[in-house]
Structure formats: structure tokens, C-alpha cells
Design a protein around this motif. Structure first.
Motif, PDB file in Angstrom:
ATOM      1  N   LEU A   5      60.813  10.096  17.816  1.00 32.17           N
ATOM      2  CA  LEU A   5      59.357  10.010  17.755  1.00 32.17           C
ATOM      3  C   LEU A   5      58.925   8.625  17.286  1.00 32.17           C
ATOM      4  O   LEU A   5      57.992   8.033  17.838  1.00 32.17           O
ATOM      5  N   GLN A 103      53.137  12.605  13.973  1.00 35.43           N
ATOM      6  CA  GLN A 103      52.611  13.500  15.004  1.00 35.43           C
ATOM      7  C   GLN A 103      51.168  13.138  15.365  1.00 35.43           C
ATOM      8  O   GLN A 103      50.796  13.153  16.538  1.00 35.43           O
ATOM      9  N   ALA A 106      51.055  10.023  17.460  1.00 33.92           N
ATOM     10  CA  ALA A 106      51.543  10.263  18.817  1.00 33.92           C
ATOM     11  C   ALA A 106      50.557  11.043  19.675  1.00 33.92           C
ATOM     12  O   ALA A 106      50.621  10.981  20.908  1.00 33.92           O
ATOM     13  N   TYR A 115      56.451  12.051  26.074  1.00 34.67           N
ATOM     14  CA  TYR A 115      55.964  12.839  24.934  1.00 34.67           C
ATOM     15  C   TYR A 115      56.592  14.220  24.982  1.00 34.67           C
ATOM     16  O   TYR A 115      56.707  14.833  26.042  1.00 34.67           O
ATOM     17  N   TRP A 119      56.380  17.451  19.288  1.00 31.66           N
ATOM     18  CA  TRP A 119      55.728  16.415  18.494  1.00 31.66           C
ATOM     19  C   TRP A 119      54.245  16.708  18.261  1.00 31.66           C
ATOM     20  O   TRP A 119      53.568  15.959  17.565  1.00 31.66           O
TER      21      TRP A 119
END
Length: 125
Positions: A5, A103, A106, A115, A119
Motif C-alpha cells: 500500500l 487507507q 489511497a 488498488y 485497502w
């Protein structure tokens, strides 16, 4: 928190930065951070401050023009810098705090093909 991530975030920030520089016609060494020309709306066109020879965007409607000006490349570069600082500062957070921050950072990239659903905010990765 997954290093995948964090790597994903760095890659998206790099993508945003490169796109902003491409829109400005500059590279990362061209101007110090925070000193990039801002885009302004003049009538139904969008211009780069300091350049009056060619508009950045020709005729456009008012609502899209306001959005384009609000998200000009200088602002994108500033946001990328801020996101990178948040990412770096998160190293001092608890693991749960890091996960939540990563998170959330993102989330705007949820439509990117790399993606992952795990996440999404509120999930455990």
C-alpha cells in the motif's frame, strides 16, 4: 500495514506529480516548490499567470473552468508534497493509526487498476 500500500501511494503521488509537470511544461527542477505559475480564469478561457501568449484551455463553460482553475498543476504539486509529508509523519503513528491514514490517502485512487479492495477505509489489511 502492507508495504504494498505504501508503494502504491508513492507511485500514485509520482504519477500526479509527473502529470502536473507535464501540464505546466516543466520538470521537477524547473521551479522551486510553491513557486509554480497558477492558472486563472479570464472570461471563458484559462491562462497561466505570467504567460499571456496562449491560453492553457480555450473556450470552456464556467463550471468546468472554475474546477480546472481550482485544481491547477501548482495546487496538485502542493497537494502531492502535503501527502508525502503525511505519509512520512505516519511512521510515528500506531499501527492502527498508520493503517487508517494510508487507507484514506489511497481512497482517491480507488479507481486505479492496482488498488486493492482490502485497502478501503475500515477494512483490516
Amino acid at each position: 500495514m502492507s508495504t504494498d500500500l505504501v508503494e502504491f501511494l508513492h507511485a500514485r503521488f509520482d504519477d500526479d506529480e509527473q502529470a502536473a509537470h507535464a501540464a505546466l511544461g516543466t520538470n521537477e527542477l524547473a521551479q522551486p516548490a510553491g513557486q509554480q505559475a497558477r492558472w486563472v480564469r479570464q472570461g471563458d478561457q484559462i491562462w497561466s499567470q505570467g504567460r499571456s501568449d496562449v491560453p492553457v484551455v480555450g473556450k470552456t463553460w464556467a463550471r468546468p473552468a472554475e474546477h480546472i482553475v481550482r485544481h491547477d498543476p501548482a495546487r496538485v504539486l502542493s497537494e502531492v508534497d502535503a501527502k508525502r509529508r503525511v505519509l512520512a509523519d505516519a511512521a510515528s503513528f500506531t499501527e492502527d493509526g498508520q493503517q487508517a491514514v494510508f487507507q484514506l490517502l489511497a481512497l482517491p485512487y480507488a479507481d486505479h487498476p492496482d488498488y486493492r479492495p482490502e485497502w478501503a477505509p475500515g477494512t483490516s489489511a
